[in-house]
Design a protein around this motif. Structure first.
Motif, PDB file in Angstrom:
ATOM      1  N   GLY A  16      48.238  26.122 -41.870  1.00  0.00           N
ATOM      2  CA  GLY A  16      47.880  26.331 -43.265  1.00  0.00           C
ATOM      3  C   GLY A  16      46.391  26.323 -43.527  1.00  0.00           C
ATOM      4  O   GLY A  16      45.964  26.257 -44.686  1.00  0.00           O
ATOM      5  N   ARG A  17      45.578  26.437 -42.484  1.00  0.00           N
ATOM      6  CA  ARG A  17      44.128  26.352 -42.657  1.00  0.00           C
ATOM      7  C   ARG A  17      43.369  27.508 -42.007  1.00  0.00           C
ATOM      8  O   ARG A  17      42.467  28.090 -42.611  1.00  0.00           O
ATOM      9  CB  ARG A  17      43.589  25.040 -42.034  1.00  0.00           C
ATOM     10  CG  ARG A  17      44.048  23.769 -42.682  1.00  0.00           C
ATOM     11  CD  ARG A  17      43.325  22.577 -42.081  1.00  0.00           C
ATOM     12  NE  ARG A  17      41.886  22.706 -42.146  1.00  0.00           N
ATOM     13  CZ  ARG A  17      41.136  22.372 -43.195  1.00  0.00           C
ATOM     14  NH1 ARG A  17      41.711  21.880 -44.273  1.00  0.00           N
ATOM     15  NH2 ARG A  17      39.823  22.506 -43.160  1.00  0.00           N
ATOM     16  N   THR A  18      43.724  27.827 -40.780  1.00  0.00           N
ATOM     17  CA  THR A  18      42.926  28.751 -39.981  1.00  0.00           C
ATOM     18  C   THR A  18      43.540  30.139 -39.989  1.00  0.00           C
ATOM     19  O   THR A  18      44.752  30.304 -39.792  1.00  0.00           O
ATOM     20  CB  THR A  18      42.838  28.259 -38.524  1.00  0.00           C
ATOM     21  OG1 THR A  18      42.314  26.934 -38.515  1.00  0.00           O
ATOM     22  CG2 THR A  18      41.936  29.156 -37.699  1.00  0.00           C
ATOM     23  N   LEU A  19      42.696  31.154 -40.231  1.00  0.00           N
ATOM     24  CA  LEU A  19      43.094  32.552 -40.175  1.00  0.00           C
ATOM     25  C   LEU A  19      42.609  33.138 -38.860  1.00  0.00           C
ATOM     26  O   LEU A  19      41.405  33.119 -38.564  1.00  0.00           O
ATOM     27  CB  LEU A  19      42.503  33.330 -41.353  1.00  0.00           C
ATOM     28  CG  LEU A  19      42.584  34.858 -41.283  1.00  0.00           C
ATOM     29  CD1 LEU A  19      44.035  35.330 -41.246  1.00  0.00           C
ATOM     30  CD2 LEU A  19      41.832  35.490 -42.447  1.00  0.00           C
ATOM     31  N   ILE A  20      43.532  33.645 -38.058  1.00  0.00           N
ATOM     32  CA  ILE A  20      43.198  34.324 -36.812  1.00  0.00           C
ATOM     33  C   ILE A  20      43.668  35.762 -36.961  1.00  0.00           C
ATOM     34  O   ILE A  20      44.869  36.014 -37.159  1.00  0.00           O
ATOM     35  CB  ILE A  20      43.883  33.662 -35.600  1.00  0.00           C
ATOM     36  CG1 ILE A  20      43.476  32.193 -35.510  1.00  0.00           C
ATOM     37  CG2 ILE A  20      43.533  34.400 -34.312  1.00  0.00           C
ATOM     38  CD1 ILE A  20      44.317  31.398 -34.526  1.00  0.00           C
ATOM     39  N   TYR A  21      42.743  36.691 -36.884  1.00  0.00           N
ATOM     40  CA  TYR A  21      43.067  38.092 -37.139  1.00  0.00           C
ATOM     41  C   TYR A  21      42.631  38.937 -35.945  1.00  0.00           C
ATOM     42  O   TYR A  21      41.504  38.808 -35.450  1.00  0.00           O
ATOM     43  CB  TYR A  21      42.365  38.584 -38.403  1.00  0.00           C
ATOM     44  CG  TYR A  21      42.609  40.046 -38.706  1.00  0.00           C
ATOM     45  CD1 TYR A  21      43.779  40.454 -39.328  1.00  0.00           C
ATOM     46  CD2 TYR A  21      41.665  41.012 -38.358  1.00  0.00           C
ATOM     47  CE1 TYR A  21      44.022  41.799 -39.597  1.00  0.00           C
ATOM     48  CE2 TYR A  21      41.892  42.352 -38.623  1.00  0.00           C
ATOM     49  CZ  TYR A  21      43.071  42.736 -39.240  1.00  0.00           C
ATOM     50  OH  TYR A  21      43.302  44.068 -39.498  1.00  0.00           O
ATOM     51  N   ALA A  22      43.531  39.808 -35.484  1.00  0.00           N
ATOM     52  CA  ALA A  22      43.239  40.683 -34.359  1.00  0.00           C
ATOM     53  C   ALA A  22      43.738  42.082 -34.694  1.00  0.00           C
ATOM     54  O   ALA A  22      44.772  42.238 -35.359  1.00  0.00           O
ATOM     55  CB  ALA A  22      43.900  40.171 -33.079  1.00  0.00           C
ATOM     56  N   ALA A  23      43.021  43.104 -34.209  1.00  0.00           N
ATOM     57  CA  ALA A  23      43.392  44.463 -34.600  1.00  0.00           C
ATOM     58  C   ALA A  23      42.939  45.485 -33.577  1.00  0.00           C
ATOM     59  O   ALA A  23      41.932  45.300 -32.882  1.00  0.00           O
ATOM     60  CB  ALA A  23      42.790  44.797 -35.968  1.00  0.00           C
ATOM     61  N   VAL A  24      43.705  46.581 -33.508  1.00  0.00           N
ATOM     62  CA  VAL A  24      43.278  47.820 -32.872  1.00  0.00           C
ATOM     63  C   VAL A  24      43.641  48.948 -33.825  1.00  0.00           C
ATOM     64  O   VAL A  24      44.671  48.910 -34.503  1.00  0.00           O
ATOM     65  CB  VAL A  24      43.958  48.048 -31.499  1.00  0.00           C
ATOM     66  CG1 VAL A  24      43.583  46.962 -30.509  1.00  0.00           C
ATOM     67  CG2 VAL A  24      45.467  48.166 -31.620  1.00  0.00           C
ATOM     68  N   GLY A  25      42.770  49.976 -33.875  1.00  0.00           N
ATOM     69  CA  GLY A  25      43.070  51.148 -34.680  1.00  0.00           C
ATOM     70  C   GLY A  25      42.512  51.083 -36.078  1.00  0.00           C
ATOM     71  O   GLY A  25      41.596  50.310 -36.375  1.00  0.00           O
ATOM     72  N   LEU A  50      39.784  29.147 -43.075  1.00  0.00           N
ATOM     73  CA  LEU A  50      39.980  29.624 -44.433  1.00  0.00           C
ATOM     74  C   LEU A  50      40.027  28.486 -45.440  1.00  0.00           C
ATOM     75  O   LEU A  50      39.491  28.598 -46.550  1.00  0.00           O
ATOM     76  CB  LEU A  50      41.268  30.455 -44.501  1.00  0.00           C
ATOM     77  CG  LEU A  50      41.487  31.304 -45.741  1.00  0.00           C
ATOM     78  CD1 LEU A  50      40.331  32.259 -45.959  1.00  0.00           C
ATOM     79  CD2 LEU A  50      42.797  32.074 -45.624  1.00  0.00           C
ATOM     80  N   ALA A  51      40.649  27.379 -45.071  1.00  0.00           N
ATOM     81  CA  ALA A  51      40.745  26.252 -45.997  1.00  0.00           C
ATOM     82  C   ALA A  51      39.369  25.725 -46.368  1.00  0.00           C
ATOM     83  O   ALA A  51      39.106  25.383 -47.526  1.00  0.00           O
ATOM     84  CB  ALA A  51      41.600  25.144 -45.383  1.00  0.00           C
ATOM     85  N   SER A  52      38.464  25.647 -45.384  1.00  0.00           N
ATOM     86  CA  SER A  52      37.107  25.176 -45.675  1.00  0.00           C
ATOM     87  C   SER A  52      36.349  26.170 -46.545  1.00  0.00           C
ATOM     88  O   SER A  52      35.565  25.783 -47.419  1.00  0.00           O
ATOM     89  CB  SER A  52      36.351  24.947 -44.363  1.00  0.00           C
ATOM     90  OG  SER A  52      36.950  23.911 -43.615  1.00  0.00           O
ATOM     91  N   GLU A  53      36.567  27.449 -46.321  1.00  0.00           N
ATOM     92  CA  GLU A  53      35.888  28.468 -47.128  1.00  0.00           C
ATOM     93  C   GLU A  53      36.324  28.409 -48.579  1.00  0.00           C
ATOM     94  O   GLU A  53      35.515  28.603 -49.494  1.00  0.00           O
ATOM     95  CB  GLU A  53      36.172  29.862 -46.563  1.00  0.00           C
ATOM     96  CG  GLU A  53      35.524  30.147 -45.227  1.00  0.00           C
ATOM     97  CD  GLU A  53      35.751  31.583 -44.785  1.00  0.00           C
ATOM     98  OE1 GLU A  53      35.596  32.488 -45.641  1.00  0.00           O
ATOM     99  OE2 GLU A  53      36.067  31.807 -43.608  1.00  0.00           O
ATOM    100  N   LEU A  54      37.619  28.122 -48.803  1.00  0.00           N
ATOM    101  CA  LEU A  54      38.099  28.085 -50.179  1.00  0.00           C
ATOM    102  C   LEU A  54      37.684  26.804 -50.894  1.00  0.00           C
ATOM    103  O   LEU A  54      37.348  26.828 -52.084  1.00  0.00           O
ATOM    104  CB  LEU A  54      39.628  28.207 -50.201  1.00  0.00           C
ATOM    105  CG  LEU A  54      40.187  29.616 -50.353  1.00  0.00           C
ATOM    106  CD1 LEU A  54      39.754  30.516 -49.217  1.00  0.00           C
ATOM    107  CD2 LEU A  54      41.707  29.579 -50.447  1.00  0.00           C
TER     108      LEU A  54
END
Length: 600
Positions: free
Chosen positions: A373-382, A519-523
């Motif tokens: 509920g705190r950390t956003l992990i984002y990965a992408a191709v395309g 993300l939790a710290s950023e908010l």
């Protein structure tokens, strides 16, 4: 080789014919599932390799003086000379009561005859609100006459459980074109809590992506979330409220297939994964996106706990598993074979002297994991993308593209890999193949060394009528394999992709870019944010700032409220309408997941 090629060609040409009998029996809704009057009807299409046919059910429900929560059609449609490799696609709609209003889309059911002839499915199919009962029968024909008994392809429920597969939103078994109502999910969850534990687990499945199954299975996995939950520190977490949408594009009534896929993996209230994949490449685009989605879910379910300590590695392993799954899925297609280390299929020798050519097909992927509920992990191709918007002190929003799209005009992608191969990256315009000088190369050598965008090519691209791919002014460009390569020249418009195996020889890679944010710290206290993961069928129609400013209005609305749901649906339908206005039923598929965060 010629004999094998002839045999495969024969299989493509020969298909059994039969009579399809399709009966729309009833649709069932619960109180509160649908706002306003209900008058439901179905559009049915039979998609074949050479044509498509449409049938519409008679409109029944409130308009006919019947019980609107239990409309009954009992109409049977019969179509002869249907191929056994065809698909039956049913769209369920609610007729708008107010003059000039749009009809409301209730959901989609896709029935593949070849699959059902091998293994029948249930008569009941989940919609956004409620369920629809559809009976499907098949009678084999020869010269227009029956050659065998009629086969029931949809089976009734038995002892309270459906025989066969019950389709659920966003999985490989469904080609869903639906949005899911958060309020409806909550209503069903409350009902489930009042029942027995077993009934609660069953009810939680509902009309969404296997919520109860996804929450329960990691407990059984030694490498999953449950094995490391005790070690995770208990810190203030963000509350999540999310909505999903997918549509084939255009009016929704055209023959174009939706090659997008998405999934939502719920391990518990603090740990979830949201993913959107956009398939491409003729007949193999949908195969690629759904094979990749299945592989990603399985890998992340088993290895979610490792995201806490090695997020980049786990994401790379997840994308690797998806890439390999696409290879296996395309290889399993009836006309595909392995040759010279490449997946191939037969072609006319006039098209390519070998008589066979490399198969196309691949998928983008954008995967957002929320850990504890705190950390956003984002990965992408395309060129699917994930955007995060946070409110600013002056009432606006600050929008961040988590990973820049992997478009062919990225100088860093060209410099790192593509420039070291024989590939060309050129602007896509109507006269590009007329003469060699019409090929407008995107990059040129920079005066101080390295590479830069060619301003001369940009000028000439404008003169040649090179269109803009996006509302943000990105010019359309493609990656071209060599004309004298071992297979025919192929085009691709992303520098990173799952699948697309021939392009992988020329610098395109399946490896994702990954970012990690606390993300939790950023908010901070009482903070809010909105995340949207979507395919380019959504993003190409907007500036990022305008899109997220629209969705950000939902942050001021109550959690799981009809107003917030309507905000998301209005944005997605506006995207669909913009695509239809520009491209008609050739508009791109569009899929998106919108997640609202609030600090606890």
């Amino acid at each position: 080789v010629q004999g094998a090629r002839a045999a495969r060609a024969l299989r493509r040409m020969v298909a059994s014919l039969g009579r399809v009998q399709l009966k729309f029996v009833e649709a069932v809704y619960e109180e509160g599932d649908v706002e306003g009057p209900v008058s439901t009807y179905c559009d049915a299409m039979i998609l074949e390799k050479s044509k498509w046919r449409r049938r519409r059910s008679k409109q029944r429900g409130a308009a006919a003086g019947e019980d609107p929560l239990h409309p009954v059609w009992d109409e049977e449609v019969e179509v002869d000379a249907v191929r056994d490799d065809s698909k039956v696609i049913i769209d369920v709609w609610n007729k708008a009561c107010a003059a000039g209003s749009q009809h409301e889309f209730f959901g989609k059911v896709t029935l593949r005859l070849s699959e059902l002839l091998a293994k029948p499915t249930s008569v009941w199919h989940e919609l956004l609100p409620g369920r629809v009962r559809i009976e499907l029968r098949w009678t084999p024909l020869m010269d227009g006459q029956p050659t065998g008994e009629t086969i029931l392809l949809t089976l009734p429920e038995h002892n309270g459980e459906a025989i066969g597969r019950v389709v659920s939103a966003g999985t490989a078994e469904t080609h869903a074109q639906k949005t899911l109502d958060q309020r409806t999910r909550d209503k069903r969850a409350e009902a489930a809590e009042a029942a027995s534990a077993a009934a609660a687990e069953e009810a939680a499945v509902g009309a969404r992506t296997s919520r109860a199954r996804d929450a329960a299975e990691p407990v059984k996995s030694a490498g999953g979330l449950a094995s490391a939950a005790a070690a995770a520190p208990v810190l203030p977490a963000l509350k999540m409220d999310y909505y999903e949408y997918t549509h084939r594009g255009g009016s929704g009534h055209g023959p174009k297939e939706n090659q997008d896929a998405y999934f939502i993996l719920e391990l518990d209230e603090r740990n979830r994964v949201f993913a959107v994949l956009d398939g491409h490449g003729g007949e193999h685009g949908r195969v690629a996106s759904h094979a990749a989605a299945d592989a990603m879910q399985a890998y992340l379910r088993a290895h979610f706990a490792r995201l806490r300590t090695e997020p980049e590695k786990v994401m790379e392993e997840t994308f690797s598993a998806a890439h390999e799954a696409i290879y296996a899925a395309i290889k399993a297609m009836p006309d595909v074979f392995e040759k010279d280390g490449m997946l191939c299929m037969d072609v006319d020798e006039e098209d390519w002297p070998l008589g066979y050519d490399a198969v196309d097909g691949g998928s983008t992927a954008s995967v957002a994991a929320i850990v504890d509920g705190r950390t956003l992990i984002y990965a992408a191709v395309g060129d699917s993308a994930g955007l995060l918007a946070l409110p600013t002190p002056r009432g606006g929003t600050h929008t961040t593209e988590l990973v820049p799209e992997h478009s062919p005009v990225r100088v860093d992608e060209w410099s790192a890999r593509l420039s070291k191969t024989d590939v060309q990256v050129v602007y896509d315009h109507p006269e590009m193949f007329d003469a060699p000088e019409k090929m407008l190369h995107v990059f040129c050598k920079a005066p101080g060394g390295g590479w830069q965008l060619s301003q001369e090519s940009i000028r000439r691209a404008d003169e040649a009528g090179c269109g803009f791919k996006t509302e943000r002014g990105d010019r359309s460009a493609v990656i071209m394999t060599p004309e004298n390569g071992r297979f025919s020249q192929m085009l691709l418009n992303v520098t990173r992709s799952l699948g697309d195996f021939y392009h992988q020889d020329y610098g395109v890679t399946w490896r994702p870019e990954t970012v990690v944010r606390d993300l939790a710290s950023e908010l901070g206290p009482n903070g809010k944010a909105v995340l949207c993961v979507a395919s380019d069928g959504v993003w190409d129609l907007w500036t990022f700032e305008d899109a997220m400013a629209d969705l950000a209005h939902g942050m001021a609305q109550p959690v799981a409220s009809a107003a917030r749901r309507q905000r998301v649906l209005s944005f997605m339908d506006a995207s669909r309408a913009k695509g239809e206005e520009a491209f008609g039923d050739s508009a791109d598929n569009l899929t998106g997941i919108v997640v609202y965060f609030e600090a606890e």
